[in-house]
Design a protein around this motif. Structure first.
Motif: not given
Length: 339
Positions: A4, A6, A102, A121, A123, A134, A136-137, A153, A156, A327-328
């Motif tokens: 990771d 991040s 985020v 987000y 990642r 990647i 996300e979200g 969505t 990547t 998670d939104s």
């Protein structure tokens, strides 16, 4: 492998001189296309028009391998985008979390009854000779005229050749678009070249609609950075869905690509946050840009330690957790918008 990234600081020379929050406005470079969605007669036609807008949003990118600034916690960006029909899109983004990173997203065109809530987000992971961001979200686009909400969505983004070979960027992964009200769905696949492939930037996908029969009604092909095609699987006729070669600085159907507020003194505004870094990058002074960037990062760490010491919880200014989506995030409808 698979580490990771991040919390890893990337070198300044790979930076695109704008924040990720500003880069998210690229979805409005062809805002006129999304306004055509509710005008289509059938659920599948509306989904196809939605996919046309979605795919068209990705071809605009800087030359070479560049990534935007990672927004700092509480950073904001807003702008507006005037359409040729006199309507206006207003855009707002705020960095609502730093770990994970985020961004909350809100956009509206009041005259046309279009409203967007969502979050993004990125990642990141290290994969041998590549770095993957990647996506996300989710984006939730509501057309109040038809009372339909479309969700989509993110793909990547890969940076290839970081250890050996030529540096390049490509997109990959499957993106899902759907409308719960009509049952229409779409899948768009950004295809990576892979070890044995011959071409970059190929795309594929399909449109389905429960109300219009079983199976794939439309098939999507071509290259997302050149010409995207669509085939009506009933008539077998293939046509151009979107041609990036006809793209201009001011896309067809728009009066201006974007307008940025001038002279805002809000310290959280992206161009104020990153102003010194951008100025140094524009001047070609990588050392000075790195120094300014490090000061921002050090200030962020100091603020985080202070909050932890006081056991204080960070509260975003414009966004709140979505009450129905885990998670939104969504605009809180309390804080006045800065437009």
């Amino acid at each position: 492998m698979g580490m990771d990234l991040s919390k890893v600081t990337l070198p300044t020379f790979v930076l695109e001189p704008r924040s990720l929050l500003e880069r998210l406005t690229d979805f409005l470079l062809h805002g006129s296309l999304v306004l055509e969605v509710p005008k289509q007669e059938t659920p599948s036609a509306r989904m196809l028009q939605f996919v046309r807008w979605y795919i068209a949003s990705w071809h605009h990118r800087p030359k070479g391998v560049k990534k935007p600034y990672n927004p700092i916690l509480g950073e904001t960006f807003w702008s507006w985008h005037d359409m040729a029909d006199g309507s206006r899109f207003e855009f707002l983004a705020e960095q609502v979390s730093h770990h994970p990173p985020v961004a909350g997203i809100y956009c509206r065109n009041q005259a046309k009854g279009v409203e967007v809530n969502g979050h993004f987000y990125p990642r990141s992971k290290f994969l041998m000779n590549s770095v993957a961001s990647i996506g996300e979200g989710v984006l939730n686009i509501t057309f109040h005229q038809t009372k339909e909400t479309y969700t989509c969505t993110f793909p990547t983004i890969y940076c290839r050749g970081i250890l050996m070979g030529s540096l390049l960027m490509e997109m990959g992964g499957k993106v899902k678009c759907e409308c719960a009200a009509t049952g229409a769905t779409a899948q768009v696949e950004f295809k990576t070249k892979g070890l044995f492939g011959k071409e970059y930037n190929k795309i594929g996908g399909y449109i389905k609609s429960k109300k219009e029969g079983k199976g794939e009604l439309y098939s999507i092909g071509g290259k997302w950075n050149e010409v995207i095609t669509v085939t009506n699987n009933s008539t077998k006729q293939t046509s151009v869905l979107f041609d990036t070669n006809n793209y201009s600085a001011v896309p067809a159907g728009e009066a201006t690509p974007r307008q940025i507020p001038e002279g805002t003194d809000d310290p959280t505004y992206s161009r104020n946050v990153w102003g010194q870094v951008t100025a140094a990058l524009t001047a070609g002074d990588i050392n000075q840009a790195t120094e300014h960037k490090q000061r921002l990062e050090e200030a962020q760490r100091a603020e985080r330690k202070e909050r932890e010491a006081k056991k204080a919880k960070w509260t975003p200014k414009y966004f709140m957790p979505h009450p129905k989506m885990k998670d939104s995030w969504m605009y809180n409808n309390v804080t006045p918008l800065p437009f």
